[in-house]
Write a protein that holds these residues in place. Structure first.
Motif, short mmCIF file in Angstrom:
data_model
loop_
_atom_site.label_atom_id
_atom_site.label_comp_id
_atom_site.label_asym_id
_atom_site.label_seq_id
_atom_site.Cartn_x
_atom_site.Cartn_y
_atom_site.Cartn_z
N LEU A 113 0.85 -1.19 0.00
CA LEU A 113 0.00 0.00 0.00
C LEU A 113 0.88 1.23 0.00
CD1 LEU A 113 -2.89 1.30 0.42
CD2 LEU A 113 -2.37 1.22 2.88
N ALA A 114 0.57 2.19 -0.88
CA ALA A 114 1.32 3.45 -0.94
C ALA A 114 0.47 4.58 -0.39
CB ALA A 114 1.72 3.75 -2.38
N PHE A 150 -6.25 3.77 7.84
CA PHE A 150 -7.14 4.79 7.32
C PHE A 150 -6.92 5.00 5.83
CE2 PHE A 150 -6.64 5.55 11.83
CZ PHE A 150 -7.94 5.76 12.24
N ILE A 151 -5.64 5.01 5.43
CA ILE A 151 -5.32 5.21 4.02
C ILE A 151 -5.89 4.07 3.18
CG2 ILE A 151 -3.39 5.27 2.38
CD1 ILE A 151 -1.76 6.66 4.61
N GLU A 152 -5.82 2.86 3.70
CA GLU A 152 -6.35 1.70 2.97
C GLU A 152 -7.84 1.83 2.72
OE1 GLU A 152 -5.43 -3.00 3.38
OE2 GLU A 152 -6.35 -2.07 5.13
N GLN A 153 -8.57 2.46 3.66
CA GLN A 153 -10.01 2.63 3.53
C GLN A 153 -10.38 3.94 2.81
OE1 GLN A 153 -12.24 0.27 4.43
NE2 GLN A 153 -10.48 -0.99 4.98
N GLY A 154 -9.39 4.73 2.47
CA GLY A 154 -9.66 6.00 1.82
C GLY A 154 -10.16 7.06 2.77
#
Length: 224
Positions: A113-114, A150-154
């Motif tokens: 994940l970036a 959080f980033i993974e879920q947008g």
């Protein structure tokens, strides 16, 4: 009531400016009363003290081998230890050559994940391989979601610690083996036996209870 314990889940993070995570849990000094919840931020945070959390949640973790969970030489003989076979999705509790318990396990997905705000900041969700030891045994763990969750879920990354707390997703127990990696319960038992985690090792609740009650702090864990 047992004290509440909070843990971080920390997969590898690839960055030239990364730092290690040394003690990945938060200790709540007093139990919550029956009418309090983790959503009651003011009441909860008044009871909370941080115990040697030596990093910022917004900072990446190091992936160099020198900063993986504590490596140590191991020649298991007549001692209890854990063996995790990631290719077979099995966790074994062993005493010497004798298998005391075998459990179906889920391990890291291997996905990367970036961070869209900083593409050079990436996480690789792998279960680390090597020889480690059980460094913490937690009851009623509460997950403190790191940035990647959080980033993974947008979703936007929160500034407040209270907004990161998520109880009930790690199961009844969690056993840490360093750098934010844990053996804990599976939220969805139907996904056991698959490469679906962010690096932690997930077990069925009954298997997790056996492991928690059998191993002690310092118990070796071999992951292959």
């Amino acid at each position: 009531m047992l004290p509440l314990l909070v843990v971080f889940a920390s997969p590898f993070l690839n960055s030239a400016k990364s730092i290690p995570l040394s003690i990945p849990f938060l200790q709540v000094s007093n139990s919550l009363s029956p009418d309090e919840t983790l959503d009651d931020t003011s009441a909860h945070m008044r009871q909370t003290r941080y115990k040697e959390i030596e990093f910022s949640l917004s900072q990446p973790l190091q992936t160099a081998s020198s900063h993986l969970p504590n490596h140590m030489p191991l020649k298991p003989q007549a001692t209890i230890y854990l063996l995790v076979d990631t290719s077979r999705h099995r966790l074994f509790v062993k005493e010497g050559d004798r298998v005391l318990h075998e459990a179906l396990a889920s391990t890291g997905s291997g996905n990367t994940l970036a961070d869209p705000r900083n593409p050079e900041r990436t996480w690789t969700f792998e279960t680390p391989k090597g020889t480690f030891s059980i460094q913490s045994k937690l009851e009623k763990p509460v997950w403190i979601r790191p940035d990647w969750a959080f980033i993974e879920q947008g979703d936007p990354v929160p500034d407040k610690m209270a907004d990161r707390l998520k109880p009930g997703v790690l199961g009844r127990y969690a056993l840490g083996f360093g750098n934010g990696y844990f053996i804990h319960g599976a939220l969805y038992s139907n996904l056991l036996g698959q490469d679906v985690t962010h690096g932690c090792i997930q077990l069925h609740p009954k298997d997790l209870q056996f492991v928690f009650e059998t191993v002690q702090l310092g118990t070796p864990i071999i992951i292959i």
